[in-house]
Design an enzyme around this catalytic site. Structure first.
Site, PDB file in Angstrom:
ATOM      1  CD  GLU A  16      -9.384   2.983   7.441  1.00 16.04           C
ATOM      2  OE1 GLU A  16     -10.709   2.622   7.280  1.00 16.04           O
ATOM      3  OE2 GLU A  16      -8.360   2.429   7.228  1.00 16.04           O
ATOM      4  CG  PHE A  30       0.297   5.468   7.986  1.00 15.46           C
ATOM      5  CD1 PHE A  30       1.440   6.379   8.617  1.00 15.46           C
ATOM      6  CD2 PHE A  30       0.147   3.759   8.530  1.00 15.46           C
ATOM      7  CE1 PHE A  30       1.961   5.603   9.750  1.00 15.46           C
ATOM      8  CE2 PHE A  30       0.520   3.712   9.811  1.00 15.46           C
ATOM      9  CZ  PHE A  30       1.501   4.653  10.843  1.00 15.46           C
ATOM     10  N   GLY A  88      -1.142   3.716  16.662  1.00 17.00           N
ATOM     11  CA  GLY A  88      -0.606   4.614  17.770  1.00 17.00           C
ATOM     12  C   GLY A  88      -0.801   6.540  17.126  1.00 17.00           C
ATOM     13  N   GLY A 113       0.738  -0.871  -0.230  1.00 20.85           N
ATOM     14  CA  GLY A 113       0.423  -0.175  -0.356  1.00 20.85           C
ATOM     15  C   GLY A 113       1.003   1.041   0.187  1.00 20.85           C
ATOM     16  CB  ALA A 114       2.603   3.380  -2.590  1.00 24.85           C
ATOM     17  CE  LYS A 155      -6.777   6.988  15.575  1.00 26.56           C
ATOM     18  NZ  LYS A 155      -6.912   8.235  14.314  1.00 26.56           N
ATOM     19  CG  ASP A 190      -3.483   7.620  17.243  1.00 24.52           C
ATOM     20  OD1 ASP A 190      -3.477   8.862  15.913  1.00 24.52           O
ATOM     21  OD2 ASP A 190      -3.412   6.509  16.550  1.00 24.52           O
TER      22      ASP A 190
HETATM   23  N1  NDP Z   1      -1.931   9.111   6.917  1.00 25.02           N
HETATM   24  C1  NDP Z   1      -1.277   8.663   8.192  1.00 25.02           C
HETATM   25  O1  NDP Z   1      -1.532   9.681   8.560  1.00 25.02           O
HETATM   26  C2  NDP Z   1      -2.319   7.864   8.865  1.00 25.02           C
HETATM   27  C3  NDP Z   1      -2.772   6.717   8.028  1.00 25.02           C
HETATM   28  N2  NDP Z   1      -2.965   5.426   9.525  1.00 25.02           N
HETATM   29  C4  NDP Z   1      -4.015   4.241   8.768  1.00 25.02           C
HETATM   30  O2  NDP Z   1      -3.240   4.039   7.765  1.00 25.02           O
HETATM   31  C5  NDP Z   1      -4.139   3.273   6.449  1.00 25.02           C
HETATM   32  C6  NDP Z   1      -4.002   3.800   5.559  1.00 25.02           C
HETATM   33  O3  NDP Z   1      -4.061   5.335   5.191  1.00 25.02           O
HETATM   34  P1  NDP Z   1      -3.728   5.747   4.309  1.00 25.02           P
HETATM   35  O4  NDP Z   1      -2.157   5.805   4.298  1.00 25.02           O
HETATM   36  O5  NDP Z   1      -2.769   7.302   5.044  1.00 25.02           O
HETATM   37  O6  NDP Z   1      -4.579   5.963   3.173  1.00 25.02           O
HETATM   38  P2  NDP Z   1      -3.914   6.499   1.535  1.00 25.02           P
HETATM   39  O7  NDP Z   1      -5.056   7.253   1.319  1.00 25.02           O
HETATM   40  O8  NDP Z   1      -3.310   7.202   1.453  1.00 25.02           O
HETATM   41  O9  NDP Z   1      -4.004   5.322   0.405  1.00 25.02           O
HETATM   42  C7  NDP Z   1      -4.429   4.026   0.418  1.00 25.02           C
HETATM   43  C8  NDP Z   1      -4.075   3.159   0.132  1.00 25.02           C
HETATM   44  O10 NDP Z   1      -4.056   2.104  -0.257  1.00 25.02           O
HETATM   45  C9  NDP Z   1      -4.369   1.545  -1.356  1.00 25.02           C
HETATM   46  N3  NDP Z   1      -5.402   0.209  -2.060  1.00 25.02           N
HETATM   47  C10 NDP Z   1      -6.723   0.849  -1.494  1.00 25.02           C
HETATM   48  N4  NDP Z   1      -7.367  -0.076  -1.938  1.00 25.02           N
HETATM   49  C11 NDP Z   1      -6.815  -1.240  -1.955  1.00 25.02           C
HETATM   50  C12 NDP Z   1      -6.899  -2.460  -2.878  1.00 25.02           C
HETATM   51  N5  NDP Z   1      -8.023  -2.616  -2.859  1.00 25.02           N
HETATM   52  N6  NDP Z   1      -5.699  -2.960  -2.998  1.00 25.02           N
HETATM   53  C13 NDP Z   1      -4.508  -2.812  -2.981  1.00 25.02           C
HETATM   54  N7  NDP Z   1      -3.930  -1.758  -3.001  1.00 25.02           N
HETATM   55  C14 NDP Z   1      -4.606  -1.019  -2.054  1.00 25.02           C
HETATM   56  C15 NDP Z   1      -4.560   3.001  -2.244  1.00 25.02           C
HETATM   57  O11 NDP Z   1      -4.394   2.240  -3.776  1.00 25.02           O
HETATM   58  P3  NDP Z   1      -4.328   3.419  -4.640  1.00 25.02           P
HETATM   59  O12 NDP Z   1      -3.468   4.742  -4.776  1.00 25.02           O
HETATM   60  O13 NDP Z   1      -4.171   2.530  -5.547  1.00 25.02           O
HETATM   61  O14 NDP Z   1      -6.657   3.808  -4.673  1.00 25.02           O
HETATM   62  C16 NDP Z   1      -3.345   3.340  -1.490  1.00 25.02           C
HETATM   63  O15 NDP Z   1      -2.434   3.350  -2.173  1.00 25.02           O
HETATM   64  C17 NDP Z   1      -5.301   3.912   7.093  1.00 25.02           C
HETATM   65  O16 NDP Z   1      -5.412   2.212   7.942  1.00 25.02           O
HETATM   66  C18 NDP Z   1      -4.853   4.726   8.021  1.00 25.02           C
HETATM   67  O17 NDP Z   1      -5.998   5.038   9.556  1.00 25.02           O
HETATM   68  C19 NDP Z   1      -2.423   5.308  10.629  1.00 25.02           C
HETATM   69  C20 NDP Z   1      -1.770   6.415  11.122  1.00 25.02           C
HETATM   70  C21 NDP Z   1      -1.005   7.509   9.736  1.00 25.02           C
HETATM   71  O1  13P Z   2      -4.350   7.715  12.386  1.00 27.29           O
HETATM   72  C1  13P Z   2      -3.800   8.902  12.144  1.00 27.29           C
HETATM   73  C2  13P Z   2      -3.129   9.961  13.262  1.00 27.29           C
HETATM   74  O2  13P Z   2      -2.581   8.893  14.440  1.00 27.29           O
HETATM   75  C3  13P Z   2      -4.081  10.125  10.997  1.00 27.29           C
HETATM   76  O3  13P Z   2      -5.520  10.138  11.172  1.00 27.29           O
HETATM   77  P1  13P Z   2      -6.261  10.963   9.994  1.00 27.29           P
HETATM   78  O4  13P Z   2      -6.583   9.045   8.926  1.00 27.29           O
HETATM   79  O5  13P Z   2      -7.659  11.078  10.703  1.00 27.29           O
HETATM   80  O6  13P Z   2      -5.983  11.495   8.865  1.00 27.29           O
END
Ligand code: NDP
Ligand code: 13P
Length: 320
Positions: free
Chosen positions: A270, A11, A130, A7-8, A185, A238
């Protein structure tokens, strides 16, 4: 020990950047053009613009290339986790999986490690959660996170492997507590964004954070979590970050609801699906979760910010 991130998104990319300080990291995206773009430009302009990808990071769209690594971080949204695991189950079977998503699955009411346990029951897993914004991690700013896994030895190994110069990891064996802290949260953050967006003030937000925390504990303890986990980084930590920062997408959705504005549905929030999953679970379990209920009402447009607040204020008076 080699590491890959599935997952790019924001995060996954941030974690991959930070982890290259410890050795090469493979970052998988489902889109071949996206992988090529990252390799060519040295940036993930789609999901984490403005941050250079280090030379130790290899972007790929070949799943098998990523899955051959010993430790595989899963950084896809919670509601997509089962699909990704199921599509690639045989490739992932031999890795140690670290879920990095925060949420409860809508159809089943379970968290990320439980989903991994259902799809790949023999595969070792852990949870990384976290307070941390992707941009903060990617820019090398200091963060402290929780690494949760039931196997204490695995926890020590992963804590060493995934700690970096700017990510300090604490470990716990309370997986359910860590999962629920990170999931619940987000629901409270939507409520907090709403009151701020609607101009109801910081006192109302503090009340929601505190009573929201009581709600988080009520469900988590009923499901076997430890109170100290909820008081730690994955719960209180968090909650504090997400309910007070407009960097948070859950909080931003709340702000938009409070202001009566639209919100881009392609943005990962989420807390929206999780609020529905938690409300259904609370009803089954006979738990009182009024803030979660009003968040569902706001998401469904069945409540306005004002009617939601009136509903909370009109509840019977009780002991704290
Ligand atoms: N962003 C943050 O600050 C933080 C995020 N998180 C958690 O990390 C998780 C991901 O969030 P985040 O990275 O921010 O989300 P994004 O929306 O930035 O990215 C989601 C990624 O998941 C990929 N994806 C979605 N569906 C699929 C699928 N079916 N198969 C393969 N790849 C898939 C997307 O691919 P594509 O680009 O091709 O759609 C994209 O690369 C969440 O649960 C979030 O709560 C936790 C802490 C901090
Ligand atoms: O989980 C997160 C911070 O810890 C990121 O929060 P959001 O998904 O609301 O951007």
């Amino acid at each position: 020990m080699s590491i890959a991130v599935i997952g790019a998104g924001a995060f996954g990319t941030a974690l991959a950047i930070s982890l290259t300080a410890n050795g090469p990291v493979c970052l998988w995206t489902r889109d071949q053009d996206h992988a090529q773009e990252m390799q060519d430009t040295g940036q993930n302009t789609r999901r984490l613009p403005g941050v250079a990808l280090p030379s130790g990071l290899t972007a790929t769209a070949e799943f098998d290339q990523a899955a051959q690594h010993e430790t595989v971080l899963l950084a896809v949204p919670m509601q997509q986790l089962r699909r990704v695991l199921s599509e690639h189950a045989s490739a992932l079977r031999h890795a140690t999986l670290v879920a990095c998503c925060k949420g409860i699955e809508l159809e089943t009411g379970i968290g990320p490690c439980a989903v991994i346990g259902q799809v790949l029951p023999e595969t070792p897993c852990a949870l990384l959660t976290g307070p941390s914004f992707a941009h903060d991690i990617a820019r090398g700013l200091p963060t402290a996170l929780t690494l949760a896994t039931e196997n204490a030895q695995r926890g020590v190994r992963l804590q060493q492997l995934l700690s970096t110069a700017n990510i300090r990891l604490y470990r716990t064996t309370d997986v359910i507590g860590a999962e629920l802290g990170g999931a619940l949260k987000n629901v409270i953050a939507i409520a907090c964004g709403t009151v701020i967006g609607a101009g109801m003030g910081a006192s109302a937000r503090a009340a929601l954070m505190t009573r929201g925390y009581a709600e988080m504990q009520r469900m988590a303890l009923a499901l076997g979590a430890r109170a100290e986990t909820l008081a730690g980084l994955s719960g209180f930590g968090d909650l504090a970050l997400t309910c007070t920062s407009d960097q948070s997408r859950n909080y931003q959705l709340g702000l938009a609801i409070g202001r009566g504005e639209g919100f881009d549905p392609s943005i990962t929030v989420e807390g929206a699906a999780t609020a529905r999953a938690v409300a259904a679970k609370a009803e089954q379990m006979g738990l009182d979760m009024p803030i979660t209920e009003i968040v569902v009402g706001l998401l469904d447009s069945a409540l306005t910010p004002e009617s939601a607040m009136s509903r909370l204020l009109a509840r019977p008076l009780k002991e704290e």
